[in-house]
Design a protein around this motif. Structure first.
Motif, PDB file in Angstrom:
ATOM      1  N   PRO A 121      89.274 -37.809  54.310  1.00 20.54           N
ATOM      2  CA  PRO A 121      89.138 -38.943  55.829  1.00 20.54           C
ATOM      3  C   PRO A 121      90.201 -39.019  56.706  1.00 20.54           C
ATOM      4  O   PRO A 121      90.968 -38.437  56.249  1.00 20.54           O
ATOM      5  N   PRO A 122      89.738 -39.251  57.905  1.00 24.09           N
ATOM      6  CA  PRO A 122      91.063 -38.846  59.546  1.00 24.09           C
ATOM      7  C   PRO A 122      92.166 -39.181  59.457  1.00 24.09           C
ATOM      8  O   PRO A 122      93.423 -38.565  59.422  1.00 24.09           O
ATOM      9  N   MET A 123      92.550 -40.204  58.981  1.00 25.42           N
ATOM     10  CA  MET A 123      93.947 -40.590  58.087  1.00 25.42           C
ATOM     11  C   MET A 123      94.509 -40.011  57.235  1.00 25.42           C
ATOM     12  O   MET A 123      95.649 -39.189  57.452  1.00 25.42           O
ATOM     13  N   GLN A 124      94.159 -39.986  56.240  1.00 29.85           N
ATOM     14  CA  GLN A 124      94.778 -38.642  55.400  1.00 29.85           C
ATOM     15  C   GLN A 124      94.503 -37.360  55.671  1.00 29.85           C
ATOM     16  O   GLN A 124      95.852 -36.992  55.311  1.00 29.85           O
ATOM     17  N   ARG A 125      93.833 -36.861  56.792  1.00 28.24           N
ATOM     18  CA  ARG A 125      94.029 -35.911  56.996  1.00 28.24           C
ATOM     19  C   ARG A 125      95.436 -35.462  58.119  1.00 28.24           C
ATOM     20  O   ARG A 125      95.384 -34.782  57.990  1.00 28.24           O
ATOM     21  N   GLU A 126      95.983 -36.338  58.874  1.00 22.55           N
ATOM     22  CA  GLU A 126      96.723 -36.336  60.024  1.00 22.55           C
ATOM     23  C   GLU A 126      98.132 -36.518  59.061  1.00 22.55           C
ATOM     24  O   GLU A 126      98.487 -35.776  59.172  1.00 22.55           O
ATOM     25  N   MET A 127      98.049 -37.287  57.885  1.00 18.29           N
ATOM     26  CA  MET A 127      99.160 -37.327  57.042  1.00 18.29           C
ATOM     27  C   MET A 127      99.389 -35.903  56.001  1.00 18.29           C
ATOM     28  O   MET A 127     100.152 -35.526  56.232  1.00 18.29           O
ATOM     29  N   GLY A 128      98.060 -35.709  55.697  1.00 16.73           N
ATOM     30  CA  GLY A 128      98.634 -34.780  54.992  1.00 16.73           C
ATOM     31  C   GLY A 128      98.719 -33.015  55.481  1.00 16.73           C
ATOM     32  O   GLY A 128      99.366 -31.993  55.670  1.00 16.73           O
ATOM     33  N   ASP A 129      98.051 -33.027  56.643  1.00 16.10           N
ATOM     34  CA  ASP A 129      97.923 -31.953  57.556  1.00 16.10           C
ATOM     35  C   ASP A 129      99.998 -31.997  58.096  1.00 16.10           C
ATOM     36  O   ASP A 129     100.351 -30.919  58.520  1.00 16.10           O
ATOM     37  N   ASN A 130     100.468 -32.891  58.566  1.00 12.08           N
ATOM     38  CA  ASN A 130     101.875 -33.285  58.876  1.00 12.08           C
ATOM     39  C   ASN A 130     102.174 -33.061  58.194  1.00 12.08           C
ATOM     40  O   ASN A 130     103.499 -32.204  58.194  1.00 12.08           O
ATOM     41  N   TYR A 131     102.981 -33.153  56.216  1.00 16.66           N
ATOM     42  CA  TYR A 131     103.228 -33.003  55.535  1.00 16.66           C
ATOM     43  C   TYR A 131     103.140 -31.694  54.478  1.00 16.66           C
ATOM     44  O   TYR A 131     104.352 -30.689  55.322  1.00 16.66           O
ATOM     45  N   VAL A 132     101.962 -30.914  55.030  1.00 20.53           N
ATOM     46  CA  VAL A 132     102.155 -29.478  54.843  1.00 20.53           C
ATOM     47  C   VAL A 132     103.113 -28.543  55.887  1.00 20.53           C
ATOM     48  O   VAL A 132     102.910 -27.879  55.417  1.00 20.53           O
ATOM     49  N   LYS A 133     102.589 -29.083  56.956  1.00 19.08           N
ATOM     50  CA  LYS A 133     103.676 -27.930  58.241  1.00 19.08           C
ATOM     51  C   LYS A 133     104.575 -28.456  57.854  1.00 19.08           C
ATOM     52  O   LYS A 133     105.156 -27.605  57.963  1.00 19.08           O
ATOM     53  N   SER A 134     105.201 -29.298  57.773  1.00 16.56           N
ATOM     54  CA  SER A 134     106.988 -29.700  57.462  1.00 16.56           C
ATOM     55  C   SER A 134     107.255 -29.402  56.464  1.00 16.56           C
ATOM     56  O   SER A 134     108.400 -29.098  56.162  1.00 16.56           O
ATOM     57  N   GLU A 135     106.395 -29.253  55.478  1.00 18.08           N
ATOM     58  CA  GLU A 135     106.351 -28.708  53.935  1.00 18.08           C
ATOM     59  C   GLU A 135     106.797 -26.810  53.873  1.00 18.08           C
ATOM     60  O   GLU A 135     107.966 -26.544  53.421  1.00 18.08           O
ATOM     61  N   PHE A 136     106.114 -26.861  55.030  1.00 14.21           N
ATOM     62  CA  PHE A 136     105.762 -25.058  54.728  1.00 14.21           C
ATOM     63  C   PHE A 136     107.380 -24.252  56.443  1.00 14.21           C
ATOM     64  O   PHE A 136     107.617 -23.488  55.689  1.00 14.21           O
ATOM     65  N   GLU A 137     106.826 -25.673  56.639  1.00  9.82           N
ATOM     66  CA  GLU A 137     108.175 -24.783  57.714  1.00  9.82           C
ATOM     67  C   GLU A 137     109.440 -25.547  57.217  1.00  9.82           C
ATOM     68  O   GLU A 137     110.621 -23.938  57.139  1.00  9.82           O
ATOM     69  N   LEU A 138     110.343 -26.746  56.383  1.00  7.31           N
ATOM     70  CA  LEU A 138     111.413 -26.356  55.753  1.00  7.31           C
ATOM     71  C   LEU A 138     111.580 -25.032  54.557  1.00  7.31           C
ATOM     72  O   LEU A 138     112.579 -24.785  54.358  1.00  7.31           O
ATOM     73  N   HIS A 139     110.968 -24.934  53.666  1.00  6.66           N
ATOM     74  CA  HIS A 139     110.561 -23.864  52.924  1.00  6.66           C
ATOM     75  C   HIS A 139     110.403 -22.370  53.249  1.00  6.66           C
ATOM     76  O   HIS A 139     110.411 -21.524  52.375  1.00  6.66           O
ATOM     77  N   LYS A 140     110.477 -21.847  54.974  1.00  2.00           N
ATOM     78  CA  LYS A 140     109.496 -20.474  54.963  1.00  2.00           C
ATOM     79  C   LYS A 140     111.287 -19.590  54.802  1.00  2.00           C
ATOM     80  O   LYS A 140     110.948 -18.577  54.789  1.00  2.00           O
ATOM     81  N   SER A 141     111.741 -20.137  54.249  1.00  2.00           N
ATOM     82  CA  SER A 141     113.672 -19.405  54.556  1.00  2.00           C
ATOM     83  C   SER A 141     113.761 -19.061  53.698  1.00  2.00           C
ATOM     84  O   SER A 141     115.127 -18.528  53.194  1.00  2.00           O
ATOM     85  N   ILE A 142     114.017 -19.562  51.932  1.00  2.00           N
ATOM     86  CA  ILE A 142     113.359 -19.627  50.327  1.00  2.00           C
ATOM     87  C   ILE A 142     113.811 -18.515  49.952  1.00  2.00           C
ATOM     88  O   ILE A 142     112.488 -17.498  50.632  1.00  2.00           O
ATOM     89  N   ASP A 143     114.658 -17.130  49.921  1.00  3.04           N
ATOM     90  CA  ASP A 143     115.288 -16.451  49.192  1.00  3.04           C
ATOM     91  C   ASP A 143     114.331 -16.323  47.699  1.00  3.04           C
ATOM     92  O   ASP A 143     114.257 -15.744  47.324  1.00  3.04           O
ATOM     93  N   ASN A 144     114.774 -17.132  47.101  1.00  4.28           N
ATOM     94  CA  ASN A 144     115.318 -17.485  45.279  1.00  4.28           C
ATOM     95  C   ASN A 144     113.157 -17.573  45.105  1.00  4.28           C
ATOM     96  O   ASN A 144     112.666 -18.164  45.204  1.00  4.28           O
TER      97      ASN A 144
END
Length: 131
Positions: free
Chosen positions: A45-68
């Motif tokens: 549903p639209p609300m879950q999609r928006e929240m999910g998209d924002n969360y996924v984008k921020s999590e992948f952005e935060l973790h993209k420089s991890i080397d472990n």
């Protein structure tokens, strides 16, 4: 920083050797996983999609420089499990096991609680509270 091919090779080797994933459930490379999650969110549903998209984008952005490699494999395996839940429609009745809750930090538990309260508020159609 590792090259893409090197990273994928390390992820797959480490994950299969350490039992994080089985051989029939290959760990997806980060970019492919990210794109599939965003595509799967189109079914929400639209609300879950928006929240999910924002969360996924921020999590992948935060973790993209991890080397472990251990952190990377855990991160990707968790998101891949999430992808399977969303595509199977199991996200609606999903629950957290006590083992998962025990591994969470107090801050994560607090965030989870706030998310639960906000979800209940939205489901009931209530308006946001003024602070």
């Amino acid at each position: 920083m590792l090259g893409r091919k090197q990273a994928v090779t390390i992820f797959r080797r480490y994950a299969s050797q350490n039992g994080v994933i089985s051989h029939d459930k290959t760990l997806l490379p980060p970019l492919m996983l990210y794109r599939r999650i965003l595509r799967a969110h189109k079914l929400l549903p639209p609300m879950q999609r928006e929240m999910g998209d924002n969360y996924v984008k921020s999590e992948f952005e935060l973790h993209k420089s991890i080397d472990n490699p251990l952190h990377i494999v855990g991160f990707l395996a968790s998101w891949q499990d999430y992808l399977y839940q969303v595509t199977d429609g199991k996200w609606k009745e999903g629950t957290l096991s006590p083992a998962v809750l025990e591994k969470m930090s107090p801050e994560q538990v607090a965030q989870l609680y706030e998310l639960m309260k906000e979800t209940e508020r939205v489901t009931k159609g209530e308006t946001p509270k003024e602070e």
